[in-house]
Design an enzyme around this catalytic site. Sequence first.
Site, short mmCIF file in Angstrom:
data_model
loop_
_atom_site.label_atom_id
_atom_site.label_comp_id
_atom_site.label_asym_id
_atom_site.label_seq_id
_atom_site.Cartn_x
_atom_site.Cartn_y
_atom_site.Cartn_z
N ASP A 1 0.82 -1.21 0.00
CA ASP A 1 0.00 0.00 0.00
C ASP A 1 0.85 1.26 0.00
O ASP A 1 1.51 1.57 1.00
CB ASP A 1 -0.91 -0.02 1.24
CG ASP A 1 -1.87 1.17 1.27
OD1 ASP A 1 -2.07 1.80 0.22
OD2 ASP A 1 -2.42 1.44 2.35
N ASP B 1 0.81 8.25 -7.20
CA ASP B 1 0.41 7.04 -6.47
C ASP B 1 0.27 5.87 -7.43
O ASP B 1 -0.55 5.91 -8.35
CB ASP B 1 -0.92 7.30 -5.76
CG ASP B 1 -1.40 6.09 -4.98
OD1 ASP B 1 -0.57 5.44 -4.33
OD2 ASP B 1 -2.61 5.79 -5.04
#
Length: 443
Positions: free
Chosen positions: A110, A323
Amino acid sequence: MAALATTAFALFLLCVSDFSSVSANGGFTIDLIHRDSPRSPFYNPAETPSQRLKNAFRRSFGRLSHFKPTTSSSVAQPNQAESTIINNRGEYLMELSIGTPPVPIKAIADTGSDLIWTQCKPCVDCYTQTDPLFDPSKSSTYKTVPCSSNQCTELNGRCPTEGRGSGSACQYEVNYGDQSHTIGDIAVDTLTLASTTGRNVSFPKTIIGCGHDNAGTFDKKGSGIVGLGGGDESLITQLSTSIDGKFSYCLIPFASEGDQTSKLNFGDNAVVSGSGVLSTPIVEDQTRKTFFFLTLEAISVDNTKIPFSSSYSASGEGNIIIDSGTTLTILEQSFYSELEEAVDKVVGGERVSVPQISIPLCYKVSQSQDLKVPNITVHFTGADVKLEPQNTFVKVSDETVCFAFAPAENLSIYGNLAQAGFLVGYDLKGKTVSFKPSDCTKV
């Protein structure tokens, strides 16, 4: 029409089972496998490419809550901006090993959080997982961080409440935006990663969370989370000295993947150099260290350059998060509207709406007629990144393609579709992110 990407870049870090340790000096590389590849544990052969893409888009929009603060979290302030694993689906799985002897762990990788944690025995309240729980009592290198220690204070840990954790051990608690949570002991143990050479790299005394109370929408195929953000507890930060603050990845478009795998590189292997390299500064936000902020100045559609202004950043710097866990590129609503208008003016095709896909700009296509795809350049500070059609449009069905950008309120994210086909390097010492157009099947 140029080949269009057909799904998101949710990847599985595949490691081998030979756990002989090697030094990280000189760097090392890990294979990345697309989550919808037959080699992925998440692969569902019953899903069509269109269904996989729709699922990826839903995860992309759901992930927006990663970047909006929640009110309850400890261990580190950046985790207050953590949020969610939506619909039991992580964008990445990372297979690593913890302990001595090493125990394989499958955990969600993550980029929107920091702490490395796995489910542990004894389990007060844990979600069901496929693999056995990690038993810290069987690891000779496992050691809890004392509640009274300076390290516990520095990690914003706390003394455990009755029934949770191991007595005097420093305790962490992370609450995610979808009401999932993990509570347990802060500890140190040996963490082992596999390299593509077939051998492995071990990192002793890595800070981990040993979760005894974990519940929510976690996938049974995962055993926890590996935080890859910029905060103090993340894997990247903890390995920083060993890897000289450098890591990079090169994502292969799913349609091109075949037997090839994407790569995640560390240390010397992660250096991005040579002709065509473009670099832009990382803008640090001390209140949100988890995320990597860049400065977006404008986006060009052919010869039309649209300046970017952000309501998030008063100074104009650090106005977009890069991201790899978000599929689409998300832009603030007002700017997105201008961009959509400019793109639609060039494409000039028949617009259609697609059920279950929250993307505003989609077009009907046919085999006999190509879509006119504009040249799109993303202008970061010091880096004009020219995107290919596979970065900007995705084929969602035989008759429909959609623009791989979408609007959001007061938030902008540079997603992984836009990053595919680039070697993307992070230099945390030099505080830069670099882009180099690359054939990721050969990197």
